[in-house]
Design an enzyme around this catalytic site. Sequence first.
Site, PDB file in Angstrom:
ATOM      1  N   GLU A 243      12.646  48.966  12.074  1.00 25.64           N
ATOM      2  CA  GLU A 243      11.520  49.127  12.990  1.00 25.64           C
ATOM      3  C   GLU A 243      10.635  50.279  12.533  1.00 25.64           C
ATOM      4  O   GLU A 243      11.123  51.294  12.029  1.00 25.64           O
ATOM      5  CB  GLU A 243      12.047  49.400  14.404  1.00 25.64           C
TER       6      GLU A 243
ATOM      7  N   ASP B 263      18.843  48.865  13.695  1.00 24.42           N
ATOM      8  CA  ASP B 263      18.242  49.616  14.804  1.00 24.42           C
ATOM      9  C   ASP B 263      18.738  51.054  14.723  1.00 24.42           C
ATOM     10  O   ASP B 263      19.948  51.303  14.681  1.00 24.42           O
ATOM     11  CB  ASP B 263      18.618  48.995  16.146  1.00 24.42           C
TER      12      ASP B 263
ATOM     13  N   ASP C  34      22.058  48.229  21.953  1.00 25.61           N
ATOM     14  CA  ASP C  34      21.691  48.532  20.566  1.00 25.61           C
ATOM     15  C   ASP C  34      21.898  47.335  19.650  1.00 25.61           C
ATOM     16  O   ASP C  34      21.065  47.053  18.783  1.00 25.61           O
ATOM     17  CB  ASP C  34      22.493  49.732  20.072  1.00 25.61           C
TER      18      ASP C  34
END
Length: 400
Positions: free
Chosen positions: A271, A187, A353
């Site tokens: 992502e 992430d 996170d």
Amino acid sequence: MKARYRYRIYPKPQQIQELAKAFGCARVVWNDALALYDAAFKAGETRPKDVDKIVITQAKKTPERAWLSEVSNIVLQQSYRDLSQAWSNYFNSCKGKRKGAKVRKPRFKKKQARQAIRFRTGGFSVHSCSVKLAKIGHIPMVVSRPLPSEPSSVTMIKDAAGRYFASFVVEAVPQPVAKVEAAVGIDLGLNHFAILSTGEKIENPRCHKKLLKRIKLANRKLSRCQKDSNRRKVAKLKLAKLYCFSKDSRTDFLHKLTTRLVRENQALAIEDLNVSGMVKNRKLSRAISDAGWYSFRSLLTAKCDRDGRHVAIINRWEATSQKCSVCGFHGGKKELHVRSWECLSCGTIHDRDTNAANNIKVAAGLAETQNGRGSECKTTSVAVRVEPSTTLKSVQLSLF
């Protein structure tokens, strides 16, 4: 697969003059051909024919362009071919024939910008510690690693800081490394550059922010200098060196990080961030640009292809920050200041996170949640907070 190998070169004073001539001649050919293309386009005509003969062969015979004969003809031909390809890419992009992002229209080149010329096979040769160019000679080169095969072309580059590089295009055969069992979800963020599903948080180097005061000061000094003065040239070079140092520091960080992640993991999940849209936020645009998220993704994907690793790109609309990575309960949207929260279904306290990194790993099919997606109980009484929980109060929740 095609790969680029770039080396630092140190031309001698006479070779610097020859390179400057080559840069200038290639720029003139590009601009002359682009002017003909633009004139024909505005007149509603098709692309003119034999433009290369007009801007190169016939131009050499005129007094105004006679100095084009002083450089290798390979450089001039490649400059025109690059323009022709850029012109075709622009119109194919407008018509939807070219995949990917929209390509902008070719623009006229400037003398003060980054300079580059390209030699194809026959115009250069590579030696142990130098590269030989047509009509320029042997230029000393720092060979940090050997070329895997014979290069098909070389691009000579001069950046804004006055440094010279030789960029070779070679055919590289992918060599898969030893397989490992680990998989990781990644992430990306701003407080920490990357948060891994293992719980590791990698600090954001903030390369541009560390030099921001010096860059602003150099910009102010440059603005006070008289135009076309020697002091202005010195101030402009100093500013360019600061920008290059920031860029090189960021590139070094990204290369080292992506190399470590690819070597330690067999499968990686990231992502699909809309970086071009996120930089339109005037409050975060500088920080996002300084992070270099798109460069990180490009390097990670390329190294996974080279080393035989698997990389998964999950949908940008996946609610990675809203779901519990343990039970899959959707806790709703959370403001950016909420850095930890408690799941209303299973009671797990999550770091925002790390939980997002775990959800990215799950969404890519690299892991499964402990209790599946959802809880077996229909209702439960838990402590609720506002986002989703900062004020404690007991309520009866219906999970289905």
